[in-house]
Design a protein around this motif. Structure first.
Motif, PDB file in Angstrom:
ATOM      1  N   MET A  93       0.832  -1.190   0.000  1.00 30.91           N
ATOM      2  CA  MET A  93       0.000   0.000   0.000  1.00 30.91           C
ATOM      3  C   MET A  93       0.873   1.249   0.000  1.00 30.91           C
ATOM      4  O   MET A  93       1.965   1.275   0.577  1.00 30.91           O
ATOM      5  N   GLY A  94       0.389   2.304  -0.645  1.00 32.59           N
ATOM      6  CA  GLY A  94       1.068   3.590  -0.644  1.00 32.59           C
ATOM      7  C   GLY A  94       0.092   4.705  -0.335  1.00 32.59           C
ATOM      8  O   GLY A  94      -1.134   4.524  -0.390  1.00 32.59           O
ATOM      9  N   LEU A  95       0.621   5.870   0.016  1.00 31.03           N
ATOM     10  CA  LEU A  95      -0.197   7.056   0.254  1.00 31.03           C
ATOM     11  C   LEU A  95       0.101   8.056  -0.855  1.00 31.03           C
ATOM     12  O   LEU A  95       1.258   8.433  -1.068  1.00 31.03           O
ATOM     13  N   TYR A  96      -0.959   8.482  -1.554  1.00 31.59           N
ATOM     14  CA  TYR A  96      -0.809   9.338  -2.738  1.00 31.59           C
ATOM     15  C   TYR A  96      -1.620  10.621  -2.616  1.00 31.59           C
ATOM     16  O   TYR A  96      -2.652  10.668  -1.926  1.00 31.59           O
ATOM     17  N   ASP A  97      -1.140  11.619  -3.321  1.00 34.03           N
ATOM     18  CA  ASP A  97      -1.829  12.907  -3.464  1.00 34.03           C
ATOM     19  C   ASP A  97      -2.500  12.903  -4.834  1.00 34.03           C
ATOM     20  O   ASP A  97      -1.832  12.752  -5.858  1.00 34.03           O
ATOM     21  N   ASP A  98      -3.826  13.078  -4.854  1.00 28.78           N
ATOM     22  CA  ASP A  98      -4.575  13.029  -6.108  1.00 28.78           C
ATOM     23  C   ASP A  98      -4.282  14.213  -7.021  1.00 28.78           C
ATOM     24  O   ASP A  98      -4.575  14.164  -8.214  1.00 28.78           O
ATOM     25  N   GLY A  99      -3.735  15.298  -6.464  1.00 24.45           N
ATOM     26  CA  GLY A  99      -3.385  16.452  -7.284  1.00 24.45           C
ATOM     27  C   GLY A  99      -4.557  17.306  -7.712  1.00 24.45           C
ATOM     28  O   GLY A  99      -4.417  18.157  -8.585  1.00 24.45           O
ATOM     29  N   THR A 100      -5.726  17.105  -7.087  1.00 25.34           N
ATOM     30  CA  THR A 100      -6.915  17.841  -7.507  1.00 25.34           C
ATOM     31  C   THR A 100      -7.380  18.884  -6.492  1.00 25.34           C
ATOM     32  O   THR A 100      -8.329  19.615  -6.748  1.00 25.34           O
ATOM     33  N   ALA A 101      -6.718  18.944  -5.313  1.00 28.71           N
ATOM     34  CA  ALA A 101      -7.091  19.935  -4.299  1.00 28.71           C
ATOM     35  C   ALA A 101      -5.829  20.442  -3.615  1.00 28.71           C
ATOM     36  O   ALA A 101      -4.885  19.679  -3.371  1.00 28.71           O
ATOM     37  N   ILE A 102      -5.816  21.724  -3.306  1.00 26.33           N
ATOM     38  CA  ILE A 102      -4.660  22.338  -2.643  1.00 26.33           C
ATOM     39  C   ILE A 102      -4.520  21.752  -1.240  1.00 26.33           C
ATOM     40  O   ILE A 102      -5.483  21.693  -0.470  1.00 26.33           O
ATOM     41  N   ASN A 103      -3.315  21.314  -0.903  1.00 26.68           N
ATOM     42  CA  ASN A 103      -3.073  20.664   0.382  1.00 26.68           C
ATOM     43  C   ASN A 103      -2.967  21.663   1.524  1.00 26.68           C
ATOM     44  O   ASN A 103      -2.479  22.786   1.348  1.00 26.68           O
ATOM     45  N   GLN A 104      -3.406  21.228   2.686  1.00 30.40           N
ATOM     46  CA  GLN A 104      -3.232  21.977   3.927  1.00 30.40           C
ATOM     47  C   GLN A 104      -2.776  20.998   4.999  1.00 30.40           C
ATOM     48  O   GLN A 104      -2.722  19.785   4.777  1.00 30.40           O
ATOM     49  N   PHE A 105      -2.448  21.521   6.165  1.00 31.78           N
ATOM     50  CA  PHE A 105      -1.960  20.685   7.253  1.00 31.78           C
ATOM     51  C   PHE A 105      -2.983  19.582   7.539  1.00 31.78           C
ATOM     52  O   PHE A 105      -4.143  19.870   7.812  1.00 31.78           O
ATOM     53  N   PRO A 106      -2.596  18.292   7.451  1.00 33.34           N
ATOM     54  CA  PRO A 106      -3.581  17.220   7.639  1.00 33.34           C
ATOM     55  C   PRO A 106      -4.202  17.250   9.032  1.00 33.34           C
ATOM     56  O   PRO A 106      -3.506  17.196  10.038  1.00 33.34           O
TER      57      PRO A 106
END
Length: 433
Positions: free
Chosen positions: A376-389
């Motif tokens: 398993m991996g953790l990915y960023d979909d690239g469709t929303a601006i990231n903020q502090f989780p």
């Protein structure tokens, strides 16, 4: 094998008849179907505080003298609050802190709060020393006492007088954008009857889930005995013990959205590919909102997809992490598999903008058994601006609306610009039996 017959054509010289070989029927060689059970668990050992830290003056010793100021830079989601504690230096055991749960930094409609928040800061008696008249002549540590923490309003238990906190400390909140704030604490006690330095301090922000803070009293509890190292700040200005305590309860808290499981064949995952843009088939809804249904519907139309499941945890729908020693959420599904089948699992990192866990590459060979979490991996979909989780105003599961962007799908760095995450297999466990 779906066809009942296969043909092999032999290349032969001219005038020689072509020979056609016919296979035996499937009834003679039936496809082997094997039942396996896939289990997905949220194994994250959750912590109640999303952020914490310390502050101190610039001199030696690092106290904050009259006229000096310090800043606290932090991120927060709607409903989260900033708490801090610092000693009234020229006292026996008094400290400044906001009323619990802390300084709320958004209006109910999500508008950031800015400006003077000094009125939210209170003066507290730690209850562990009898109070002398405040000032440079206070003898430390003083006479022991055994009382609960109480607010000092006008006078302390021994009758010593104090100005309102807003005459001694100014606290100003500034919104820096993207859920980040800066709180500036300034010592304005110079020249007053209660002139005092402030000690090095600690600060914290609690996670919020379901509209409730996980720890609404992280540093002290009114009308309760002092605990967790606060006495070291209140009596000696030593922020070390309380800093160690809050660091130990600071970290990640996230649910996993309902789990998507797909059984398929072929050489590529039917869901995504590292480095490509989101395909617009429903992954965005899973990654941003935890809704796997659109992606499940799209997968069912693909010719190489055999089965699609969306698994909901009983009672909670989402898979909660381990909280207070209780096990995290778990779901299971029986799968009917044949040779050559592959399996992919996908679920949202719930308290993010568009992060998702997924089986890496071309999924998992269905013949594997045991713990397959390493795939398993953790990915960023690239469709929303990231903020502090866990501390972002535009995170959907924290009552926000994601802000769109368009980037290729990519692994989430660790450490990343916000925090350091546990290894993936310490957040999600996948077992095939």
């Amino acid at each position: 094998m779906k066809l009942r017959q296969f043909f092999r054509v032999l290349s032969v010289p001219a005038m020689v008849p072509i020979i056609v070989l016919t296979s035996c029927s499937l009834e003679d060689h039936p496809v082997q179907v094997e039942s396996s059970t896939i289990t997905i668990e949220n194994v994250l050992q959750a912590q109640p505080l999303v952020e914490s830290g310390t502050f101190k003056g610039a001199g030696t010793p690092p106290v904050i003298l009259p006229g000096e100021s310090v800043t606290i830079h932090f991120s927060a989601a709607k409903g989260e609050a900033l708490s801090f504690a610092t000693m009234y230096g020229w006292s026996n055991d008094l400290f400044f802190a906001p009323e619990n749960p802390g300084i709320v930094v958004y209006q109910p409609d999500g508008t950031p709060i800015e400006g003077d928040v000094s009125a939210q800061i209170k003066l507290w008696d730690n209850g562990t020393r009898l109070n002398q008249a405040p000032g440079a002549a206070v003898m430390h540590p003083g006479v022991p006492d055994l009382k609960n923490i109480m607010e000092v309003v006008g006078t302390d238990a021994q009758g010593n007088a104090y100005l309102p906190v807003s005459k001694l400390m100014s606290a100003t909140l500034k919104y820096d954008g993207s859920s980040y704030f800066t709180l500036t604490i300034k010592n304005i006690s110079g020249g007053t009857a209660n002139e005092t330095p402030f000690s090095p301090g600690v600060w914290s922000v609690s996670h919020i889930a379901g509209g409730n803070l996980l720890n609404a009293a992280p540093l002290y509890s009114k009308a309760q005995p002092t605990a967790n190292g606060l006495t070291s700040i209140a009596e000696m200005g030593d922020n070390g013990p309380l800093s160690t305590y809050i660091a130990g309860i600071t970290g990640i808290f996230t649910p996993l959205s309902p789990i998507l499981v797909v059984v398929y064949t072929g050489t590529e995952s039917p869901i995504f590919k590292d480095g490509e843009a989101d395909r617009g088939e429903g992954l965005t809804m899973l990654a941003q909102r935890g809704n796997a249904d659109p992606l499940a519907a799209a997968l069912k139309t693909k010719p190489n997809v055999k089965e699609v499941y969306v698994l909901h945890a009983d009672g909670t729908n989402v898979l909660l992490p381990s909280i207070g020693g209780q096990p995290g959420g778990k779901v299971s599904q029986v799968l009917n598999l044949t040779a050559g089948d592959r399996i992919a699992v996908a679920t949202m990192y719930g308290f993010s903008n568009d992060w998702f866990f997924i089986s890496e590459g071309n999924g998992v060979d269905a013949a594997m058994k045991g713990d397959i979490s390493s795939m398993m991996g953790l990915y960023d979909d690239g469709t929303a601006i990231n903020q502090f989780p866990g501390a972002g105003i535009t995170q959907f599961n924290l009552a926000g609306t994601p802000l769109m962007e368009s980037k290729p799908i990519a692994p989430v760095p660790n450490p990343n610009m916000f925090t350091t995450l546990p290894p993936v297999n310490q957040m999600i466990k996948v077992t095939l039996q």
